[in-house]
Design an enzyme around this catalytic site. Structure first.
Site, PDB file in Angstrom:
ATOM      1  N   GLY A 201      45.414  -3.525  60.155  1.00 21.18           N
ATOM      2  CA  GLY A 201      44.411  -4.168  59.300  1.00 21.18           C
ATOM      3  C   GLY A 201      44.961  -5.140  58.279  1.00 21.18           C
ATOM      4  O   GLY A 201      44.317  -6.126  57.944  1.00 21.18           O
TER       5      GLY A 201
ATOM      6  N   GLU B  36      48.394  -3.690  51.932  1.00 20.78           N
ATOM      7  CA  GLU B  36      47.302  -2.982  52.619  1.00 20.78           C
ATOM      8  C   GLU B  36      46.018  -3.800  52.538  1.00 20.78           C
ATOM      9  O   GLU B  36      45.786  -4.481  51.542  1.00 20.78           O
ATOM     10  CB  GLU B  36      47.045  -1.632  51.931  1.00 20.78           C
TER      11      GLU B  36
ATOM     12  N   ASP C 269      41.203   3.556  50.913  1.00 18.80           N
ATOM     13  CA  ASP C 269      39.947   4.278  51.043  1.00 18.80           C
ATOM     14  C   ASP C 269      40.157   5.685  50.452  1.00 18.80           C
ATOM     15  O   ASP C 269      40.089   5.870  49.235  1.00 18.80           O
ATOM     16  CB  ASP C 269      39.589   4.285  52.538  1.00 18.80           C
TER      17      ASP C 269
ATOM     18  N   LYS D  88      38.432   0.820  47.646  1.00 15.49           N
ATOM     19  CA  LYS D  88      37.164   1.545  47.839  1.00 15.49           C
ATOM     20  C   LYS D  88      37.316   2.906  47.158  1.00 15.49           C
ATOM     21  O   LYS D  88      37.538   3.923  47.816  1.00 15.49           O
ATOM     22  CB  LYS D  88      36.947   1.702  49.344  1.00 15.49           C
TER      23      LYS D  88
ATOM     24  N   PHE E  46      30.984   0.148  55.344  1.00 11.07           N
ATOM     25  CA  PHE E  46      31.930  -0.023  56.440  1.00 11.07           C
ATOM     26  C   PHE E  46      32.073  -1.517  56.696  1.00 11.07           C
ATOM     27  O   PHE E  46      31.112  -2.195  57.053  1.00 11.07           O
ATOM     28  CB  PHE E  46      31.449   0.700  57.710  1.00 11.07           C
TER      29      PHE E  46
HETATM   30  C1  PRP Z   1      42.861   1.487  57.473  1.00  9.35           C
HETATM   31  C2  PRP Z   1      43.549   0.619  56.447  1.00  9.35           C
HETATM   32  C3  PRP Z   1      44.481   1.569  55.765  1.00  9.35           C
HETATM   33  C4  PRP Z   1      43.784   2.894  55.869  1.00  9.35           C
HETATM   34  C5  PRP Z   1      43.169   3.249  54.554  1.00  9.35           C
HETATM   35  O1  PRP Z   1      43.630   1.548  58.625  1.00  9.35           O
HETATM   36  O2  PRP Z   1      44.217  -0.460  57.041  1.00  9.35           O
HETATM   37  O3  PRP Z   1      45.741   1.623  56.391  1.00  9.35           O
HETATM   38  O4  PRP Z   1      42.761   2.773  56.867  1.00  9.35           O
HETATM   39  O5  PRP Z   1      42.480   4.456  54.631  1.00  9.35           O
HETATM   40  P1  PRP Z   1      42.835   5.711  53.741  1.00  9.35           P
HETATM   41  O6  PRP Z   1      43.025   5.241  52.338  1.00  9.35           O
HETATM   42  O7  PRP Z   1      41.599   6.586  53.892  1.00  9.35           O
HETATM   43  O8  PRP Z   1      44.053   6.374  54.294  1.00  9.35           O
HETATM   44  P2  PRP Z   1      43.070   2.081  60.019  1.00  9.35           P
HETATM   45  O9  PRP Z   1      43.393   3.537  60.160  1.00  9.35           O
HETATM   46  O10 PRP Z   1      41.629   1.694  60.162  1.00  9.35           O
HETATM   47  O11 PRP Z   1      43.981   1.315  61.077  1.00  9.35           O
HETATM   48  P3  PRP Z   1      44.100  -0.256  61.338  1.00  9.35           P
HETATM   49  O12 PRP Z   1      44.730  -0.843  60.097  1.00  9.35           O
HETATM   50  O13 PRP Z   1      44.989  -0.361  62.515  1.00  9.35           O
HETATM   51  O14 PRP Z   1      42.716  -0.804  61.574  1.00  9.35           O
END
Ligand code: PRP
Length: 195
Positions: free
Chosen positions: A59, A113, A117, A145, A167
């Site tokens: 991401g 990042e 979340d 978030k 989302f």
């Molecule tokens: C998303 C984002 C962060 C993580 C944050 O990655 O890029 O790495 O979630 O979430 P958290 O604070 O609840 O841990 P995702 O798992 O969607 O993978 P991606 O980046 O490959 O889409």
């Protein structure tokens, strides 16, 4: 010749951050990171052992590319890939799929990042980094978030506070692997996520 078959934009319900808003904010953020690094490190230190931007795949890839290209301070790149298991197995379990290529011993690290979340991903990564003796680890996240936060994370260079629990897709963020290449950030039309 503009008669393309696909238009991802038509799947968007609400634009939350426009391309212009994102670019303006990322540019300012790059300036903040530059100022911090220039205060923290001498010119000689920066040349000898440049700071390292660590992109958390996938991401953050778009944000990483823009943030670092707006920066003036020389910075090295590294990439990590992790996978999180929410409710399927142990809550908040984070598995490293691809580790850093190089040592961060004695180095200033900027973790990049797209969104923080629950904070589980960064919490786990930061614990792992501590054991590798970096000089310092700073965090830059485009979106905070905080409404869903489970672990306390200090974001040093933040793009936007996202108050609503939405989302989001675009600018690196996906739904089922798609929409990462939209230049803005928005929510998807409801019918597309209801299966
Ligand atoms: C998303 C984002 C962060 C993580 C944050 O990655 O890029 O790495 O979630 O979430 P958290 O604070 O609840 O841990 P995702 O798992 O969607 O993978 P991606 O980046 O490959 O889409």
């Amino acid at each position: 010749m503009n008669n393309h078959k696909y238009n991802l934009k038509t799947d968007i319900d609400r634009k939350i951050y426009t391309e212009e808003e994102i670019q303006a904010r990322v540019k300012r953020l790059a300036g903040e990171v530059d100022s911090y690094l220039e205060d923290k490190m001498s010119r000689q230190e920066i040349w000898k052992r440049p700071p390292i931007a660590v992109c958390i795949l996938r991401g953050a890839s778009v944000f990483m590319a823009d943030l670092t290209r707006y920066m003036k301070v020389p910075i090295e790149y590294d990439f990590m890939s992790v996978s999180t298991y929410g409710d399927a197995t142990e809550p908040g379990e984070v598995r490293v799929i691809k580790d850093l290529d190089r040592s961060i011993n004695g180095r200033v690290v900027i973790v990049v990042e797209d969104i923080v979340d629950t904070g589980e991903t960064l919490h786990h990564l930061l614990k792992g980094f501590e054991a590798r003796n970096p000089r310092e680890v700073k965090i830059s996240a485009l979106l905070d978030k905080s409404s869903r936060r489970k672990k306390n994370i200090d974001i040093d260079f933040k793009g936007f506070d996202l108050e609503e629990d939405l989302f989001l897709v675009g600018y690196g963020m996906d739904y089922a692997g798609k929409y990462r290449n939209l230049p803005f950030i928005g929510t998807l039309k409801k019918e597309l996520t209801e299966q």
